[in-house]
Design a protein around this motif. Structure first.
Motif, PDB file in Angstrom:
ATOM      1  N   ASN A   1       0.744  -1.253  -0.132  1.00  0.00           N
ATOM      2  CA  ASN A   1       0.002   0.010  -0.083  1.00  0.00           C
ATOM      3  C   ASN A   1       0.894   1.048  -0.055  1.00  0.00           C
ATOM      4  O   ASN A   1       1.962   1.254   0.207  1.00  0.00           O
ATOM      5  CB  ASN A   1      -1.065   0.005   1.226  1.00  0.00           C
ATOM      6  N   VAL A   2       0.233   2.281  -0.255  1.00  0.00           N
ATOM      7  CA  VAL A   2       0.949   3.703  -0.234  1.00  0.00           C
ATOM      8  C   VAL A   2       0.240   4.576   0.827  1.00  0.00           C
ATOM      9  O   VAL A   2      -1.168   4.636   0.800  1.00  0.00           O
ATOM     10  CB  VAL A   2       0.928   4.403  -1.358  1.00  0.00           C
ATOM     11  N   MET A   3       0.819   5.145   1.823  1.00  0.00           N
ATOM     12  CA  MET A   3       0.363   6.173   2.597  1.00  0.00           C
ATOM     13  C   MET A   3       0.755   7.435   2.472  1.00  0.00           C
ATOM     14  O   MET A   3       2.044   7.708   2.215  1.00  0.00           O
ATOM     15  CB  MET A   3       0.475   5.622   4.080  1.00  0.00           C
ATOM     16  N   ALA A   4      -0.010   8.301   2.634  1.00  0.00           N
ATOM     17  CA  ALA A   4       0.171   9.892   2.457  1.00  0.00           C
ATOM     18  C   ALA A   4      -0.388  10.890   3.203  1.00  0.00           C
ATOM     19  O   ALA A   4      -1.226  10.477   3.975  1.00  0.00           O
ATOM     20  CB  ALA A   4      -0.172   9.897   0.912  1.00  0.00           C
ATOM     21  N   TRP A   5       0.213  12.232   3.013  1.00  0.00           N
ATOM     22  CA  TRP A   5      -0.569  13.245   3.643  1.00  0.00           C
ATOM     23  C   TRP A   5      -0.820  14.060   2.565  1.00  0.00           C
ATOM     24  O   TRP A   5      -0.125  14.579   2.121  1.00  0.00           O
ATOM     25  CB  TRP A   5       0.547  13.783   4.787  1.00  0.00           C
ATOM     26  N   TYR A   6      -2.057  14.715   2.816  1.00  0.00           N
ATOM     27  CA  TYR A   6      -2.580  15.488   2.031  1.00  0.00           C
ATOM     28  C   TYR A   6      -2.879  16.782   2.854  1.00  0.00           C
ATOM     29  O   TYR A   6      -3.174  16.891   4.040  1.00  0.00           O
ATOM     30  CB  TYR A   6      -3.851  15.501   1.071  1.00  0.00           C
ATOM     31  N   ARG A   7      -3.033  18.177   2.310  1.00  0.00           N
ATOM     32  CA  ARG A   7      -3.546  19.137   2.927  1.00  0.00           C
ATOM     33  C   ARG A   7      -4.509  19.945   2.167  1.00  0.00           C
ATOM     34  O   ARG A   7      -4.398  19.984   0.975  1.00  0.00           O
ATOM     35  CB  ARG A   7      -2.357  19.986   3.399  1.00  0.00           C
ATOM     36  N   GLN A   8      -5.414  20.833   2.804  1.00  0.00           N
ATOM     37  CA  GLN A   8      -6.153  21.630   1.664  1.00  0.00           C
ATOM     38  C   GLN A   8      -6.616  23.095   2.630  1.00  0.00           C
ATOM     39  O   GLN A   8      -6.834  22.891   3.996  1.00  0.00           O
ATOM     40  CB  GLN A   8      -7.684  20.971   1.778  1.00  0.00           C
ATOM     41  N   ALA A   9      -6.024  24.313   2.125  1.00  0.00           N
ATOM     42  CA  ALA A   9      -6.144  25.355   2.747  1.00  0.00           C
ATOM     43  C   ALA A   9      -7.764  25.921   2.068  1.00  0.00           C
ATOM     44  O   ALA A   9      -8.016  25.500   0.938  1.00  0.00           O
ATOM     45  CB  ALA A   9      -4.936  26.243   2.171  1.00  0.00           C
ATOM     46  N   PRO A  10      -8.026  26.969   2.944  1.00  0.00           N
ATOM     47  CA  PRO A  10      -9.314  27.588   2.425  1.00  0.00           C
ATOM     48  C   PRO A  10      -9.141  28.081   1.042  1.00  0.00           C
ATOM     49  O   PRO A  10      -8.276  28.853   0.529  1.00  0.00           O
ATOM     50  CB  PRO A  10      -9.385  28.789   3.220  1.00  0.00           C
ATOM     51  N   GLY A  11     -10.305  27.642   0.292  1.00  0.00           N
ATOM     52  CA  GLY A  11     -10.292  28.292  -1.038  1.00  0.00           C
ATOM     53  C   GLY A  11      -9.248  27.590  -2.057  1.00  0.00           C
ATOM     54  O   GLY A  11      -9.251  27.960  -3.512  1.00  0.00           O
ATOM     55  N   LYS A  12      -8.488  26.520  -1.773  1.00  0.00           N
ATOM     56  CA  LYS A  12      -7.758  25.806  -2.467  1.00  0.00           C
ATOM     57  C   LYS A  12      -8.147  24.390  -2.714  1.00  0.00           C
ATOM     58  O   LYS A  12      -8.915  23.877  -1.766  1.00  0.00           O
ATOM     59  CB  LYS A  12      -6.303  25.914  -2.027  1.00  0.00           C
TER      60      LYS A  12
ATOM     61  N   THR B   1      -0.353  26.455   7.016  1.00  0.00           N
ATOM     62  CA  THR B   1      -1.625  26.537   7.355  1.00  0.00           C
ATOM     63  C   THR B   1      -2.822  25.642   6.712  1.00  0.00           C
ATOM     64  O   THR B   1      -2.898  26.159   5.578  1.00  0.00           O
ATOM     65  CB  THR B   1      -2.165  27.865   8.123  1.00  0.00           C
ATOM     66  N   ALA B   2      -3.481  24.719   7.065  1.00  0.00           N
ATOM     67  CA  ALA B   2      -4.206  23.980   6.593  1.00  0.00           C
ATOM     68  C   ALA B   2      -5.004  22.765   7.217  1.00  0.00           C
ATOM     69  O   ALA B   2      -4.275  22.575   8.274  1.00  0.00           O
ATOM     70  CB  ALA B   2      -3.516  23.229   5.327  1.00  0.00           C
ATOM     71  N   VAL B   3      -5.860  22.202   6.696  1.00  0.00           N
ATOM     72  CA  VAL B   3      -6.206  21.072   7.472  1.00  0.00           C
ATOM     73  C   VAL B   3      -5.580  19.886   6.661  1.00  0.00           C
ATOM     74  O   VAL B   3      -5.625  19.776   5.559  1.00  0.00           O
ATOM     75  CB  VAL B   3      -7.839  20.879   7.142  1.00  0.00           C
ATOM     76  N   TYR B   4      -5.122  18.933   7.504  1.00  0.00           N
ATOM     77  CA  TYR B   4      -4.163  17.910   7.056  1.00  0.00           C
ATOM     78  C   TYR B   4      -4.830  16.581   7.011  1.00  0.00           C
ATOM     79  O   TYR B   4      -5.454  16.405   8.079  1.00  0.00           O
ATOM     80  CB  TYR B   4      -2.861  17.793   7.852  1.00  0.00           C
TER      81      TYR B   4
END
Length: 115
Positions: free
Chosen positions: A32-43, A90-93
């Motif tokens: 498998n692959v494990m990863a971290w993503y993030r999302q900032a407001p408006g992106k 700064t973001a939700v990870y």
């Protein structure tokens, strides 16, 4: 079923460090692959870093040299060590596990970097 539980988010000053953890449970295959993503407001959500079962890693250009991803296969846990944090981090990870063509997602945690 697959469950991903993230921890380690919070508030930190610019230049500081945080370590994120994500523990997977359920029907986890060894390949498998494990990863971290993030999302900032408006992106859109973007890939921060990924790591395969064989420990091959990939990083976004914006975090190279500052972040390090690692994993403990015995514990089905992935980590993200974040150093030299910047306000633009700064973001939700979100934690992600990818296996057999399916992505499984954690609920996300907030990382806030103050200037």
């Amino acid at each position: 079923q697959v469950q991903l539980v993230e921890s380690g988010g919070g508030l930190v000053q610019a230049g500081g460090s945080l370590r994120l953890s994500c523990a997977a449970s359920g029907s986890i295959f060894s390949l498998n692959v494990m990863a971290w993503y993030r999302q900032a407001p408006g992106k859109q959500r973007e890939l921060v870093a990924s790591i395969t079962d064989g420990l091959s890693t990939n990083y976004a250009d914006s975090v190279k040299g500052r972040f390090a991803i690692s994993r403990d296969n015995a514990k089905n846990t992935v980590y993200l060590q974040m150093n030299g944090l910047k306000p633009e981090d700064t973001a939700v990870y979100y934690c992600d596990l990818y296996q057999w063509g399916v992505d499984y997602w954690g609920s996300g945690l907030l990382v806030t970097v103050s200037s």
